[in-house]
Design a protein around this motif. Structure first.
Motif, PDB file in Angstrom:
ATOM      1  N   ASP A 181       0.848  -1.196   0.000  1.00  0.00           N
ATOM      2  CA  ASP A 181       0.000   0.000   0.000  1.00  0.00           C
ATOM      3  C   ASP A 181       0.887   1.251   0.000  1.00  0.00           C
ATOM      4  O   ASP A 181       1.865   1.345   0.753  1.00  0.00           O
ATOM      5  CB  ASP A 181      -0.898  -0.013   1.250  1.00  0.00           C
ATOM      6  CG  ASP A 181      -2.016   1.004   1.177  1.00  0.00           C
ATOM      7  OD1 ASP A 181      -1.739   2.164   0.853  1.00  0.00           O
ATOM      8  OD2 ASP A 181      -3.174   0.626   1.439  1.00  0.00           O
ATOM      9  N   SER A 182       0.520   2.218  -0.817  1.00  0.00           N
ATOM     10  CA  SER A 182       1.326   3.440  -0.946  1.00  0.00           C
ATOM     11  C   SER A 182       1.303   4.298   0.322  1.00  0.00           C
ATOM     12  O   SER A 182       2.152   5.169   0.508  1.00  0.00           O
ATOM     13  CB  SER A 182       0.818   4.278  -2.124  1.00  0.00           C
ATOM     14  OG  SER A 182      -0.545   4.633  -1.926  1.00  0.00           O
ATOM     15  N   GLU A 183       0.322   4.061   1.201  1.00  0.00           N
ATOM     16  CA  GLU A 183       0.216   4.867   2.410  1.00  0.00           C
ATOM     17  C   GLU A 183       0.854   4.194   3.631  1.00  0.00           C
ATOM     18  O   GLU A 183       0.661   4.651   4.756  1.00  0.00           O
ATOM     19  CB  GLU A 183      -1.259   5.162   2.713  1.00  0.00           C
ATOM     20  CG  GLU A 183      -1.921   6.077   1.675  1.00  0.00           C
ATOM     21  CD  GLU A 183      -3.313   6.515   2.092  1.00  0.00           C
ATOM     22  OE1 GLU A 183      -3.922   5.789   2.918  1.00  0.00           O
ATOM     23  OE2 GLU A 183      -3.778   7.562   1.630  1.00  0.00           O
ATOM     24  N   THR A 184       1.613   3.128   3.385  1.00  0.00           N
ATOM     25  CA  THR A 184       2.236   2.400   4.509  1.00  0.00           C
ATOM     26  C   THR A 184       3.160   3.299   5.311  1.00  0.00           C
ATOM     27  O   THR A 184       3.125   3.315   6.549  1.00  0.00           O
ATOM     28  CB  THR A 184       3.028   1.179   3.990  1.00  0.00           C
ATOM     29  OG1 THR A 184       2.146   0.325   3.261  1.00  0.00           O
ATOM     30  CG2 THR A 184       3.643   0.407   5.152  1.00  0.00           C
ATOM     31  N   VAL A 185       3.998   4.069   4.608  1.00  0.00           N
ATOM     32  CA  VAL A 185       4.942   4.956   5.304  1.00  0.00           C
ATOM     33  C   VAL A 185       4.185   6.019   6.095  1.00  0.00           C
ATOM     34  O   VAL A 185       4.524   6.312   7.250  1.00  0.00           O
ATOM     35  CB  VAL A 185       5.912   5.617   4.303  1.00  0.00           C
ATOM     36  CG1 VAL A 185       6.797   6.645   5.018  1.00  0.00           C
ATOM     37  CG2 VAL A 185       6.784   4.570   3.631  1.00  0.00           C
TER      38      VAL A 185
END
Length: 338
Positions: A181-185
């Protein structure tokens, strides 16, 4: 805080009054022209005046017992002295009726001066006693506030480091990492921010509403990663209300309760609103209760009530019906330690 009323043993009042009566006759005992009748009347007049003024002073001081006062009230002192002079004038007149051979003018002046001194002694003694009571009550109240505040902070810390919330957050993070997922960070940063806020704010009595909203934003980001569009949020706070103060994690705990006790799903999203009212901040959500609740709602609300009551002597307002649940938090524009 209600100041404790003064209570004096009747034995102390009567014994001290009799002692003052005897003491007033000492000059006569030392004189060459001692008269038993004059001595007895003089003692009786003095003792009667002392008894009356004991009770008058106790009554006058207890009338203002509900007020926070730890100083001498000069207006009340003048009232008591004036009343005492009237009483002593009446007693001096009775003395003149009994001892008609005594010159009324000098005798009246002498008993009035004696009455003022007795009155002053009674008033000062009772004022010091009342102030001592008040000081003890203030100390007890401060200890109670300290104890309750520590208990509230401990309970708040337990709720902030909620193992269910941490477990769910880590599960969500695991799923996000597995699906790249791109929002993990961002999720990791928000989770870190949330617990950093916890560590920084738990030692403070109050923070600004603007800082509290940052905590809520971090918390809701974490929850939206789990529930997606099952949670919607609107912020209708006025700019001036963002500068007001609030006990840390108050609104976050209320938002957490909204999610904890209501159904949150894509088909039945939970809409949480925070907005300004004339004299407070309102947190509102629709009532769509779960069949089984995770924990009792009362613990969190009791925590918040206790903090507002003992820290700020303010009350929160709760309005609930079949459709909506609202909690109104009073605005705090400045804060002074009690």
């Amino acid at each position: 805080m209600h100041q404790q009323k003064i209570k004096i043993s009747p034995a102390i009042i009567w014994i001290s009054s009799l002692f003052l009566g005897v003491l007033s006759s000492v000059p006569q005992l030392a004189s060459h022209e001692f008269n038993w009748k004059e001595a007895i009347v003089n003692s009786a007049i003095t003792a009667a005046f002392s008894v009356i003024m004991w009770y008058v002073n106790i009554y006058m001081l207890n009338r203002g017992a509900g007020k926070r006062r730890q100083h001498i009230s000069y207006s009340r002192l003048m009232t008591v002295l004036a009343f005492g002079m009237i009483i002593m004038f009446g007693l001096a007149w009775i003395q003149q009726l009994i001892l008609s051979h005594i010159n009324f003018g000098p005798a009246m002046l002498m008993v009035e001066v004696r009455g003022i001194l007795i009155n002053l002694v009674c008033y000062m003694f009772l004022t010091l006693l009342q102030n001592n009571y008040a000081g003890q009550q203030v100390q007890l109240e401060l200890e109670k506030v300290k104890s309750d505040n520590l208990g509230a902070q401990y309970e708040l810390l337990k709720q902030q480091v909620n193992p269910h919330f941490l477990f769910n957050s880590l599960n969500t993070l695991k799923s996000m990492a597995e699906t790249n997922d791109s929002e993990t960070v961002d999720f990791v940063i928000k989770l870190s921010d949330f617990y950093r806020f916890t560590l920084e704010s738990r030692k403070l009595d109050l923070i600004s509403v603007q800082e509290e909203m940052r905590i809520i934003e971090a918390y809701l980001f974490l929850q939206k990663a789990r529930f997606g569009d099952g949670i919607t949020f609107s912020n209708g706070l006025k700019q001036e209300d963002l500068k007001s103060l609030i006990p840390p994690f108050t609104m976050q705990l209320l938002v957490e309760n909204c999610i904890k006790h209501n159904i949150v799903s894509q088909s039945k999203p939970l809409h949480i609103k925070i907005y300004s009212s004339e004299d407070g901040i309102i947190i509102e959500n629709p009532v769509q209760l779960k069949m089984t609740s995770e924990e009792s709602l009362g613990v969190g609300l009791d925590n918040i009530k206790m903090r507002y009551q003992h820290l700020l002597e303010k009350e929160i307002e709760i309005h609930s019906d079949e459709k909506n649940f609202k909690i109104k938090l009073p605005l705090i524009h400045e804060y002074h330690h009690h």
